[in-house]
Enzyme design. Structure first.
Site: not given
Length: 776
Positions: A272, A487, A497
């Site tokens: 994104e 992950r 973020k």
């Protein structure tokens, strides 16, 4: 229950095994159906223990239960008689998911009717032994007999393994005779040759290291990703993947897909564009681009730009820069927004097929997993089509209407949203659209449009796999296969973020590229080479489980690369002036310093040497301490590369008693007694600023309330940054550019910061040197 238990024991299962089977509802049901079908074909008395064993094995291993009757028939008819044939049968039905099955092809694939005679076995093994006879006679019973077995099994595919082994043992005995005492001795393992300390190790080419990664347990990243190593499906064989949903049109769609892709592996990296990539993304980049590269495939960089409120051009640029910095070139750079019209048309089709509806529940009502069912779920198709068009035309306000899909996700969430209204201009399409698709709707359809073969994503997306398959199949479009991997997480940091923005806004860090963060731009600024990051991903390995690693493993990879690539220079962080009194004031000589002392063929640089030099304050102690090997009034020290040994004559102090200068004598190191240590120095140096970084957080898991009750902002290390504004560095760095890397001898690895100017050099400490902590 008692009847079923009797049924299971009737085929040869022990009572205990039968009871265990009954606990597994799916297996119990499948086995019951298989036995019932076998009884129909051959009668209850015709199912002996050997047939029962095959029925049990088939029922426990078969994934697609619609093939159960077919396989039960073939076992009951004694066409499938061995475990080998059963394995081939299971593989055949997995490879042929659509009806009708060709019985003749099935029987050929499973070796039905093939009889291997004892003579054939004897001849085949005789041929194998003849091939290896010379080595067998030489090594006798220390020879790897598994090699003989493997070649014999390959030549006699449908023969009984036990019969093959007996024949191999007998023919070997006939050739070699009984085992002797020497044969019974254990074969000694060959000693690994020790590498001499001064031997230069052969290094992998830089460009190979950058992508291939460092060897981890004998395997590079490319080896971990190549061919069969991951057990991924081959292009066009999506249906062989467990959980993949096959529809009547699947095989036709796969055929069309293969015509477009040419059977080439296709992956994508779909970030994104609303933030900067971090160390976790480095694994995703290496996995997606690396898997394609390792298997001669292609990888797309696709921006998932479906949220216009948070997307900025700087993020698009930074993401592409980081992908290329890590050594990868996208086959093509695409955007979800490239497909906005096609995605809208597919949404209209989804409504027409009765799989989506326009809903007016508010956002807060839809949050969580126990949202009330929508009262508009069963509204007429024509009504939803009309309302969806009105959404597109901007006739509803934000939040007044959404398009929802009629399906249940794996985590239990009902009817996820496919489209929502946002009156925010899009960075690429401007005001053309006021409805935007969600991730759950967009992701799989963009994968389908780009003919992706392997949709690789992190483990948290496993809950969306069923919705991924459902949507492609509901629209009757090509459906890729989603594969999940673990992950990569690091301790002593945050990567979300939202939290990084908080760190920036509160002034804890300067920006997204502050070298104390673990964003990729921050690591580049700190001086981490891209090769080291890729090597780190290789060391962590391609794992399905989530990995949490400490930063020192990454730092170790950084040292390994910089040790081979960062030229040595001399720099003094806390200078102490030294005047060499027995040299003339006008003396100035050039000293040759090797860029890499362990390999002087890699070049030299020249530094001046004069009467005045500067050394580290820590390299002098006025009072001698036990074990201290550097300069004291009683102990001389050598100057690296200069060929001199200096001895203190006078210690000069300021009014506060602080040592500000030393007056020393020097003599040639060839004439002097060898000193206990050699120290670095600078003369006529350049002034520079040096920034020393430590961990940003004091605890391993700053986001864990049990470890840091007051939140991550309360866990900031007050000593995470030390700025030294009056450091000195030798003149060889004068032509350096931003991100150029050096080893400051005896100090650490440093990288030139982009803030540097022609008048002011700034160096960031990348990592410290690996030194014995006891060395003083």
């Amino acid at each position: 229950m008692a009847d079923t238990l009797t049924l299971f024991t009737s085929i040869g299962l022990s009572e205990q095994k039968a009871k265990e089977t009954l606990k597994n509802e799916a297996l119990s049901s499948a086995l019951k159906d298989a036995i019932t079908q076998a009884h129909r074909v051959s009668g209850a008395s015709g199912v002996d223990k050997a047939m029962g064993t095959l029925l049990y094995s088939m029922a426990s291993r078969l994934k697609d239960t619609k093939r159960l009757i077919f396989l039960s028939d073939n076992i009951a008819q004694r066409k499938i008689c061995t475990e080998l044939q059963l394995a081939a049968a299971l593989d055949f039905v997995k490879s042929h998911p659509q009806d009708p099955l060709n019985q003749k092809e099935f029987e050929t694939a499973c070796g039905v009717g093939i009889v291997i005679t004892p003579e054939q076995i004897e001849d085949a093994i005789e041929s194998v032994i003849k091939k290896h006879k010379e080595q067998l006679l030489k090594e006798r019973y220390h020879f790897n007999m598994g090699l003989l077995m493997g070649e014999a099994r390959a030549a006699l595919k449908w023969a009984d393994g036990k019969v093959i082994k007996n024949e191999v043992d007998m023919q070997v005995l006939h050739l070699l005779g009984p085992k002797t005492e020497a044969d019974l001795e254990k074969k000694s393992k060959p000693q690994k040759a020790k590498v001499a300390e001064n031997e230069v190790k052969v290094k992998v080419k830089k460009e190979e290291v950058a992508v291939n990664g460092e060897v981890m347990e004998g395997k590079s990243l490319m080896e971990q990703l190549r061919g069969e190593s991951l057990k991924f499906h081959k292009p066009g064989q999506n249906y062989k993947t467990e959980g993949y949903v096959v529809t009547p049109n699947t095989m036709n769609l796969l055929k069309q897909h293969l015509e477009i892709s040419g059977g080439q592996i296709r992956t994508r990296f779909p970030p994104e564009p609303n933030g900067i990539l971090h160390i976790g993304h480095a694994k995703a980049i290496n996995f997606n681009f690396g898997y394609a590269k390792a298997n001669n495939g292609i990888c797309f960089l696709r921006y998932d730009d479906t949220n216009p409120e948070k997307e900025e051009e700087k993020y698009f640029t930074a993401i592409k820069d980081m992908v290329e910095w890590l050594g990868y070139t996208p086959y093509a750079v695409t955007h979800a927004s490239d497909n906005f019209q096609q995605l809208y048309d597919l949404a209209v089709d989804l409504i027409r097929r009765g799989h989506a509806y326009v809903c007016h529940q508010k956002g807060e009502e839809l949050k969580g997993h126990n949202a009330p069912p929508s009262p508009w779920r069963d509204r007429p198709v024509e009504e939803s089509l009309l309302l969806f068009e009105r959404m597109k035309k901007g006739l509803f306000s934000e939040g007044e209407a959404t398009l929802r899909m009629k399906m249940v996700m794996e985590d239990g969430k009902m009817d996820p949203v496919a489209y929502r209204i946002k009156y925010t201009p899009h960075h690429r399409t401007g005001d053309e659209w006021c409805i935007y698709p969600t991730y759950d709707y967009t992701h799989c359809l963009c994968d389908s449009i780009e003919n992706i073969t392997h949709s690789l994503c992190t483990k948290e997306f496993q809950a969306r796999r069923s919705s991924y398959y459902w949507l492609c199949n509901a629209l009757d479009v090509y459906c890729p296969v989603q594969w999940e991997y673990g992950r990569l997480n690091l301790t002593y940091t945050v990567v979300s973020k939202r939290k990084i923005i908080k760190l920036v806004e509160t002034g804890v860090v300067r920006d997204w590229d502050d070298p104390r963060l673990f964003t990729l731009t921050a690591l580049r600024r700190r001086g981490f080479p891209p090769e080291a990051i890729n090597n780190f991903c290789a060391r962590v390995g391609v794992t399905v489980s989530q990995t949490t690693t400490e930063p020192h493993l990454l730092e170790s990879c950084v040292r390994d690369v910089l040790n081979d690539t960062a030229p040595r220079v001399m720099a003094v962080l806390e200078p102490l002036k030294v005047t060499i009194t027995n040299l003339s004031e006008n003396l100035k000589t050039d000293v040759q310093v090797p860029n890499f002392p362990a390999n002087e063929s890699k070049g030299i640089h020249i530094v001046p040497f004069t009467r005045t030099i500067f050394i580290e304050q820590s390299d002098f102690r006025e009072v001698m301490e036990k074990g201290y090997k550097r300069l004291t009034p009683e102990q001389p020290v050598g100057l690296r590369h200069a060929g001199y040994v200096i001895s203190v004559q006078k210690v000069i102090k300021d009014d506060q008693g602080k040592v500000v200068e030393l007056e020393v004598n020097c003599c040639s190191s060839e004439k002097a007694e060898k000193p206990k240590a050699f120290i670095h120095w600078v003369s006529q140096p350049l002034k520079c600023e040096v920034r020393l970084y430590e961990r940003l957080f004091m605890h391993k898991h700053p986001e864990d309330p049990s470890e840091v009750p007051n939140g991550f902002l309360s866990d900031i290390n007050p000593n995470s940054l030390q700025e030294i504004r009056s450091a000195l560095v030798d003149t060889s760095v004068r032509g350096a550019k931003a991100f150029d890397k050096f080893q400051f001898e005896r100090v650490g690895y440093f990288s030139m910061d982009p803030d540097s100017t022609a008048d002011k050099f700034i160096f960031n400490r990348t990592v410290t040197l690996k030194e014995d902590p006891g060395k003083i």
